[in-house]
Design an enzyme around this catalytic site. Structure first.
Site, PDB file in Angstrom:
ATOM      1  N   LYS A  43       0.802  -1.228   0.000  1.00 54.41           N
ATOM      2  CA  LYS A  43       0.000   0.000   0.000  1.00 54.41           C
ATOM      3  C   LYS A  43       0.834   1.275   0.000  1.00 54.41           C
ATOM      4  O   LYS A  43       0.305   2.353  -0.251  1.00 54.41           O
ATOM      5  CB  LYS A  43      -0.953  -0.003   1.189  1.00 54.41           C
ATOM      6  CG  LYS A  43      -1.978  -1.119   1.141  1.00 54.41           C
ATOM      7  CD  LYS A  43      -2.920  -0.982  -0.045  1.00 54.41           C
ATOM      8  CE  LYS A  43      -4.050  -2.004   0.058  1.00 54.41           C
ATOM      9  NZ  LYS A  43      -5.012  -1.865  -1.047  1.00 54.41           N
ATOM     10  N   SER A 257      -3.559 -12.985   3.538  1.00 56.86           N
ATOM     11  CA  SER A 257      -4.086 -12.774   2.184  1.00 56.86           C
ATOM     12  C   SER A 257      -3.055 -13.202   1.136  1.00 56.86           C
ATOM     13  O   SER A 257      -3.413 -13.584   0.022  1.00 56.86           O
ATOM     14  CB  SER A 257      -4.492 -11.315   1.969  1.00 56.86           C
ATOM     15  OG  SER A 257      -3.360 -10.474   1.970  1.00 56.86           O
TER      16      SER A 257
END
Lengths: 316, 103
Positions: A43, A257
């Site tokens: 991110k 994830s």
């Protein structure tokens, strides 16, 4: 490698072959280690790019306040960049967010506004939109709909992968804001027209679905199904199993994830092997396992116990 | 060896509460016909006008059949089919921090 500032060190992450988890010598799986970014997740790329593009077109000027609905990695990345660049950062996040995350955001000076737990991230998005209306001078970058989120991957992640591995046949990443798949996917398809762009979507057990009811129907504005070749739905059990395999067999300590993305990568790898094709499959390691240690899945005595520990929890 | 079919809670009224059932068929359409013979009413919940219903997702070995051949997707013995009510992707990034509250 040398950089002019910590913030300039976003991106240029390693791409590593996974010799033990690759299905065969002809079907190779490569991991793009995005946990090597300054705050430890992929991110950092969209956060920095969204800020810099907003600065460029004048939406973000010195002294302004950045507002974003997030309790995850994007908030942490934005808080770091805002701190270094001198913006005030306000995160809207569900009131039941873990203490670890509050501390991570607070240590970079972000202010936290709590939204009701019911409705989870959808409610946080709604509250952030209301705050943006009340404070027209605040700037909401809005990762779910900001083309510069995907743009970060179109100009960074995608070109880096193609430069390192022009023989790439499959690109696999998790499906959240969809920015990684849309941006890197579009770039890679321009260079390798028959590449397969593969989404790995988290699939929760029924209990979590019950709790997530209010999230139903949320499709990020960035999402364009035509970019995807296919979409995998990965259950908690498979995600945990792969996360532990990645650690045990290749020594990579990643978030849950990432296990889901690896599961999809192995899935497409098996299909390629069945078809007698050679393949170079790249998947994204979105973050390290640090923020998930409290789940106990890494140290659980067995995969069964780890799956049990994650039962009913959200992991992506 | 047959095909393993995972049934979501909302459809377990048709399977006497069973989470996993077995079936046979060379395609997804044939599998659904086979399931209907033992689990009355399930076809109606999954199929409309010869196609999968819009708000039903079906996965073959975790892969969304809409990206394969939909209801005509070919199946083999040993495959695993998962049926789920549709929940859109996304909004997951912000969800990680909610774990503790979810217990």
């Amino acid at each position: 490698m040398r950089y002019d500032s910590p913030i300039a060190a976003v991106g240029n992450t390693p791409l590593v072959l996974l010799p033990r988890l690759s299905p065969s010598e002809d079907v190779r799986i490569w991991a793009k280690l995005e946990d090597r970014n300054p705050t430890g997740s992929i991110k950092d790329r969209p956060a920095l790019h969204m800020i810099e593009q907003a600065e460029k077109d004048g939406r973000l000027t010195p002294g302004r306040t950045i507002l974003e609905p997030t309790s995850g990695n994007t908030g942490i990345s934005l808080a770091m960049a805002a701190k270094l660049k001198g913006y005030r950062m306000v995160c809207v996040m569900p009131e039941n967010t873990s203490e670890e995350r509050r501390q991570l955001l607070a240590m970079w000076g972000a202010e936290i506004i709590s939204s009701p737990a019911a409705g989870g991230s959808n409610t946080a998005v709604r509250v952030a939109k209301e705050l943006a209306a009340e404070h027209p001078d605040w700037v909401m970058l809005y990762q779910y709909g900001n083309p510069d989120n995907a743009g970060a991957h179109y100009s960074g992640t995608g070109p880096e992968i193609y430069a390192d591995l022009p023989s790439i046949t499959h690109f696999v990443a998790g499906l959240g804001t969809t920015g990684t798949l849309m941006g890197a996917g579009r770039y890679l398809r321009e260079k390798v027209p028959d590449i397969q762009i593969v989404a790995a979507e988290p699939r929760y057990d029924d209990l979590v679905y019950g709790l997530r009811n209010l999230d139903e129907g949320f499709v990020p504005e960035l999402y364009d199904e035509t970019v995807l070749t296919t979409r995998y739905s990965v259950g908690s059990e498979d995600a945990v199993t792969r996360t532990r395999e990645l650690l045990a067999q290749e020594g990579i300590f990643a978030g849950v994830s990432t296990g889901a993305a690896l599961h999809a990568a192995i899935g497409v790898g098996r299909k390629a092997m069945k078809a007698g094709e050679t393949a170079d499959i790249v998947f994204i390691v979105a973050d390290g396992g640090w923020k998930y240690l409290s789940t106990g899945i890494y140290t659980a005595p067995s995969t069964e116990a780890a799956v049990e520990a994650l039962q009913g929890q959200l992991w992506a | 060896m047959a095909i393993e079919v995972r049934i979501p809670t909302i459809l377990r009224t048709h399977t006497d509460g069973q989470k996993v059932v077995e079936g046979n068929g060379g395609t997804l359409a044939e599998l659904i016909e086979d399931l209907e013979t033992r689990h009355n009413g399930i076809r109606e919940r999954l199929v409309e006008g010869g196609e999968l219903r819009r708000f039903v997702n079906v996965y073959l070995n975790d892969e969304d059949v809409r990206f394969l051949d939909g209801i005509s997707t070919k199946l083999s013995d040993g495959d695993s089919v998962t049926i789920l009510p549709a929940v859109a992707g996304g909004a997951t990034e912000t969800a990680v921090g909610q774990r503790k509250g979810m217990r």
